[in-house]
Design an enzyme around this catalytic site. Sequence first.
Site, PDB file in Angstrom:
ATOM      1  N   ASN A 136      37.488  81.618  61.809  1.00 33.09           N
ATOM      2  CA  ASN A 136      38.996  81.314  61.521  1.00 33.09           C
ATOM      3  C   ASN A 136      39.201  79.831  61.477  1.00 33.09           C
ATOM      4  O   ASN A 136      40.520  79.174  61.563  1.00 33.09           O
ATOM      5  CB  ASN A 136      39.805  81.697  62.922  1.00 33.09           C
ATOM      6  CG  ASN A 136      38.985  80.994  64.125  1.00 33.09           C
ATOM      7  OD1 ASN A 136      38.240  80.316  64.043  1.00 33.09           O
ATOM      8  ND2 ASN A 136      40.065  81.361  65.111  1.00 33.09           N
ATOM      9  N   HIS A 138      37.952  77.392  63.230  1.00 32.03           N
ATOM     10  CA  HIS A 138      38.088  76.533  64.477  1.00 32.03           C
ATOM     11  C   HIS A 138      37.035  75.330  64.500  1.00 32.03           C
ATOM     12  O   HIS A 138      35.944  75.744  63.951  1.00 32.03           O
ATOM     13  CB  HIS A 138      38.106  77.377  65.917  1.00 32.03           C
ATOM     14  CG  HIS A 138      36.748  77.842  66.399  1.00 32.03           C
ATOM     15  ND1 HIS A 138      36.966  78.967  66.818  1.00 32.03           N
ATOM     16  CD2 HIS A 138      35.646  77.880  65.864  1.00 32.03           C
ATOM     17  CE1 HIS A 138      35.710  79.643  67.155  1.00 32.03           C
ATOM     18  NE2 HIS A 138      34.948  78.977  66.359  1.00 32.03           N
TER      19      HIS A 138
HETATM   20  C1  F6R Z   1      30.248  76.554  69.623  1.00 38.87           C
HETATM   21  C2  F6R Z   1      31.276  76.154  68.870  1.00 38.87           C
HETATM   22  C3  F6R Z   1      32.066  77.048  67.699  1.00 38.87           C
HETATM   23  C4  F6R Z   1      30.889  77.322  66.633  1.00 38.87           C
HETATM   24  C5  F6R Z   1      31.666  78.130  65.654  1.00 38.87           C
HETATM   25  C6  F6R Z   1      30.612  78.715  64.884  1.00 38.87           C
HETATM   26  O1  F6R Z   1      29.940  75.584  70.645  1.00 38.87           O
HETATM   27  O2  F6R Z   1      31.976  75.135  69.086  1.00 38.87           O
HETATM   28  O3  F6R Z   1      33.186  76.444  67.162  1.00 38.87           O
HETATM   29  O4  F6R Z   1      30.527  76.400  65.991  1.00 38.87           O
HETATM   30  O5  F6R Z   1      32.170  79.102  66.356  1.00 38.87           O
HETATM   31  O6  F6R Z   1      29.545  79.637  65.434  1.00 38.87           O
HETATM   32  P1  F6R Z   1      28.306  79.993  64.662  1.00 38.87           P
HETATM   33  O7  F6R Z   1      27.369  78.933  64.736  1.00 38.87           O
HETATM   34  O8  F6R Z   1      27.790  81.068  65.877  1.00 38.87           O
HETATM   35  O9  F6R Z   1      28.724  80.722  63.585  1.00 38.87           O
END
Ligand code: F6R
Length: 243
Positions: A136, A138
């Site tokens: 999304n 974030h």
């Molecule tokens: C985790 C974090 C999240 C992830 C994001 C992507 O510490 O801060 O913002 O970086 O959700 O997650 P992955 O890498 O699992 O796709």
Amino acid sequence: MQTCIFKDYQSLSIKVVQEIAQLVITKPDAVICLPSGETPRLTCTLLVEKAHAEKIDFSRVTFFGLDEWIGIPPQNEGSGNYFFYSNVFAPLKIARAKIHLFDGMADDLSNECRKMDLAIAAAGGIDLMLVGIGMNGHIGFNEPGTSPNYYSHVIDLDKITTSVGQKYFKQATVLGKGITIGLKHLLESKRVLVIANGIKKANIIKKMMEEEISEMLPASIVRKHFNAALMIDEEAASLYGKY
Ligand code: F6R
């Protein structure tokens, strides 16, 4: 914002490791903030391998963990704490005093935020902040709508985050709130690396880079940073720049 596109996840992770290692070699007391998740997993593995093979001294580095799920204990494999310890801190034998992580089980979460902000200030700010990007948009748990003026804070997680987040847990887990380092910390960090790989991130990468900068798309805020790089593989880059 610099954009670096790599052939694959492996070459992207190697490059990130090189940058982290170079920082630690030139500044042994560097301050580094790491994310958890799937994206940084290979970076962590390769970083540990390189540190051991080249005897890079991480003992003076101060580490910050980007975020944590509220109500998830550190021994749960889906927690940020578990990720950081098992993938980085235990293999590199980092001293407890050099590690700053949120306690998602703390009774006083405002105090957790205060402690984190004070620790970042006491460390002299963050030299390198590595972040992933959520489906999304974030960054950390700075969900859509989060002010870029926030330091550490507690947040109600977006539905996308709580459902995508199930992938980290062995069994279905109730996720509601998160605690995170804020976008203001990110904007004040000396260097930011945003990493993403795989076709599933292609759409959000396109939005991050091509839509108007807005707190409704927190990743777009990184474009305001004076020294940030987007480091992605060809799959994640496959929609970016295409109409
Ligand atoms: C985790 C974090 C999240 C992830 C994001 C992507 O510490 O801060 O913002 O970086 O959700 O997650 P992955 O890498 O699992 O796709």
